[in-house]
Motif scaffolding. Structure first.
Motif, mmCIF file in Angstrom:
data_model
loop_
_atom_site.group_PDB
_atom_site.id
_atom_site.type_symbol
_atom_site.label_atom_id
_atom_site.label_comp_id
_atom_site.label_asym_id
_atom_site.label_seq_id
_atom_site.Cartn_x
_atom_site.Cartn_y
_atom_site.Cartn_z
ATOM 1 N N GLN A 170 6.006 -16.379 -15.699
ATOM 2 C CA GLN A 170 5.703 -17.081 -14.580
ATOM 3 C C GLN A 170 7.010 -18.207 -13.666
ATOM 4 O OE1 GLN A 170 2.356 -16.087 -13.515
ATOM 5 N NE2 GLN A 170 3.696 -17.344 -11.465
ATOM 6 N N ARG A 171 7.996 -18.698 -14.216
ATOM 7 C CA ARG A 171 9.002 -19.598 -13.457
ATOM 8 C C ARG A 171 9.746 -18.606 -12.998
ATOM 9 N NH1 ARG A 171 11.409 -24.715 -16.869
ATOM 10 N NH2 ARG A 171 9.889 -25.804 -17.006
ATOM 11 N N ALA A 172 9.949 -17.353 -13.601
ATOM 12 C CA ALA A 172 10.990 -16.042 -13.145
ATOM 13 C C ALA A 172 9.839 -15.676 -11.706
ATOM 14 C CB ALA A 172 11.376 -14.894 -14.077
ATOM 15 N N GLU A 173 8.962 -15.041 -12.272
ATOM 16 C CA GLU A 173 7.967 -14.936 -10.841
ATOM 17 C C GLU A 173 8.210 -15.706 -9.326
ATOM 18 O OE1 GLU A 173 3.754 -13.721 -9.449
ATOM 19 O OE2 GLU A 173 4.658 -13.124 -11.340
ATOM 20 N N ASP A 174 7.559 -16.645 -9.895
ATOM 21 C CA ASP A 174 7.819 -17.890 -8.947
ATOM 22 C C ASP A 174 8.855 -18.300 -7.869
ATOM 23 O OD1 ASP A 174 5.167 -18.636 -8.923
ATOM 24 O OD2 ASP A 174 5.349 -20.284 -10.831
ATOM 25 N N LEU A 175 9.931 -17.733 -8.942
ATOM 26 C CA LEU A 175 11.621 -18.379 -8.614
ATOM 27 C C LEU A 175 11.801 -17.341 -7.397
ATOM 28 C CD1 LEU A 175 14.020 -20.921 -9.279
ATOM 29 C CD2 LEU A 175 14.722 -19.110 -10.718
ATOM 30 N N LEU A 176 11.864 -16.367 -7.871
ATOM 31 C CA LEU A 176 12.398 -14.575 -6.898
ATOM 32 C C LEU A 176 11.177 -14.917 -6.094
ATOM 33 C CD1 LEU A 176 12.396 -12.191 -10.387
ATOM 34 C CD2 LEU A 176 14.108 -13.589 -9.010
ATOM 35 N N VAL A 177 10.129 -15.308 -6.228
ATOM 36 C CA VAL A 177 9.306 -14.776 -4.505
ATOM 37 C C VAL A 177 9.612 -15.911 -3.633
ATOM 38 C CG1 VAL A 177 7.057 -15.342 -3.290
ATOM 39 C CG2 VAL A 177 7.613 -13.931 -5.199
ATOM 40 N N ALA A 178 9.978 -17.199 -4.428
ATOM 41 C CA ALA A 178 9.872 -18.698 -3.160
ATOM 42 C C ALA A 178 12.061 -17.926 -3.068
ATOM 43 C CB ALA A 178 10.512 -19.607 -4.390
ATOM 44 N N ALA A 179 13.144 -17.282 -4.195
ATOM 45 C CA ALA A 179 14.300 -16.998 -3.269
ATOM 46 C C ALA A 179 14.523 -16.244 -2.126
ATOM 47 C CB ALA A 179 15.010 -16.718 -4.615
ATOM 48 N N ALA A 180 13.682 -15.274 -2.419
ATOM 49 C CA ALA A 180 13.162 -13.993 -1.362
ATOM 50 C C ALA A 180 12.671 -14.690 0.144
ATOM 51 C CB ALA A 180 12.492 -12.723 -1.822
#
Length: 390
Positions: A170-180
């Motif tokens: 979940q941390r990875a998903e949130d981080l990737l979405v925020a970065a994108a």
């Protein structure tokens, strides 16, 4: 009932899909040439002979693996309605990418190993994915160069397939979405005019046969592909007899490893120069971004080769190159961690790699045409991914 009939009844109906699912991580971990059909068969729990009933050769299996991720991303686009908005679309794409993180790195070899027709088909599919994200960016954000921002945002998401940083799902998903989203919202013209002012250390003029070999080999690797270039061809490029080159480099992989280490040294020098006289974490991150973008534009041939071939190097040659890469990432972690103290070390590292993915996809979108405007634009997108406004 015959033996063949019994075997057919026991054979899973989705065996072909099981093979593709198993082959993706093998290709990602070993590289195209390092992977074997026997290893894939062992992962599935079948014999090599059974595997060949589904795929006549390794290339046919690789083609299907190379298309698997992009086909899934296209399906995500088809299933999403405009109502989910750009954040929802990027999250769905990130979820799909994370579901297949172990096999997603296969795309890095598509241009190098696919035949022209297969390569064209795959690139057309990737273009359709970028088109879908571009439409959402234009619709919701407007701004300049929406397609470049869309491609770079996908680079941030796809970066998770190219490194092994352990991080909670979940941390990875949130981080990737925020970065994108940060990339999509960035304006390529918003960065200070610094990229064009970065001057990397000059690559030293070859003063030895070893250096001449390095200088001649990388363009050959980039043009023809590392496996297709022979030691004899490299020797002829520097005026040596085929046997003489082995006195300098016993095996071809030594040449690639040496070139990667040389370039890593140049990047380290560039980072040192970029950080001289810079005050504060925010300005340090901006200086790192400008230096890394300049490095990427000036070393496209080596980057394209190393991206595809490093995983295929023997461990003893791969280790020092990987160590140099980790040391570079550690510099980013130090400064970005001070700018974004709410992130832990794994999140920071993942975000740094997302920034690298942005540079690769944005550079490709610009055909690596090295201008000050392009450098500054890519720097702005990289800083957007990091959550550090330009």
């Amino acid at each position: 009932m015959t033996v063949d009939e019994v075997t057919a009844r026991r054979r899973p109906r989705n065996r072909r899909q099981l093979i593709v699912d198993a082959a993706g991580p093998v290709f990602s971990a070993r590289g195209y040439h390092g992977a074997s059909m026997e290893e894939v068969a062992a992962e599935v729990g079948i014999t090599a002979a059974a595997l060949y009933r589904h795929f006549p050769n390794k290339y046919a299996l690789f083609v299907e693996c190379a298309n698997l991720m992009v086909d899934r991303l296209l399906r995500v686009l088809e299933e999403q309605s405009d109502a989910v908005g750009l954040p929802g679309l990027l999250r769905a794409l990130a979820e799909e990418t994370l579901d297949h993180r172990a096999s997603g790195g296969v795309y890095r070899w598509e241009a190098r190993y696919l035949e022209a027709e297969d390569r064209g088909e795959l690139r057309g599919k990737f273009a359709a994915v970028v088109d879908g994200v571009t439409d959402a960016v234009e619709r919701e954000l407007g701004g300049t160069q929406p397609r470049l921002r869309a491609a770079a945002a996908l680079g941030a998401i796809g970066s998770i397939t190219l490194h092994r940083t352990p991080i909670a799902r979940q941390r990875a998903e949130d981080l990737l979405v925020a970065a994108a989203l940060g990339v999509a919202e960035a304006e390529p013209g918003a960065a200070p005019a610094s990229g064009s002012l970065v001057h990397l250390p000059s690559r030293p003029e070859p003063a030895s046969r070893r250096a001449e070999i390095l200088q001649a080999a990388i363009p050959l690797f980039a043009e023809r592909g590392f496996p297709q270039v022979s030691m004899g061809q490299i020797a002829r490029a520097v005026g040596l007899s085929p046997s003489a080159i082995y006195r300098h480099y016993p095996v071809k992989a030594d040449i690639l490893a040496a070139a990667c280490l040389q370039t890593a040294g140049l990047l380290e020098q560039a980072v040192g120069q970029a950080l001289q006289g810079v005050r504060g974490p925010r300005d340090s991150v901006a200086a790192l971004a400008a230096a890394f973008v300049a490095y990427s534009f000036e070393n496209t041939e080596l980057i394209s080769v190393a991206e595809a071939e490093i995983v295929g190097l023997p461990p003893e040659l791969q280790r020092p190159v990987t160590l140099a890469q980790r040391e570079h990432v550690a510099v980013w972690e130090r400064w970005l961690g001070q700018v974004r103290p709410e992130l832990d070390a794994r999140q920071t590292r993942t975000l740094v790699h997302a920034g690298f993915g942005v540079v690769v996809e944005a550079g490709r979108g610009l055909h690596w045409q090295d201008t000050g405007e392009h450098r500054d634009g890519v720097t702005a997108l990289l800083l957007g991914a990091l959550g550090v406004p330009a």
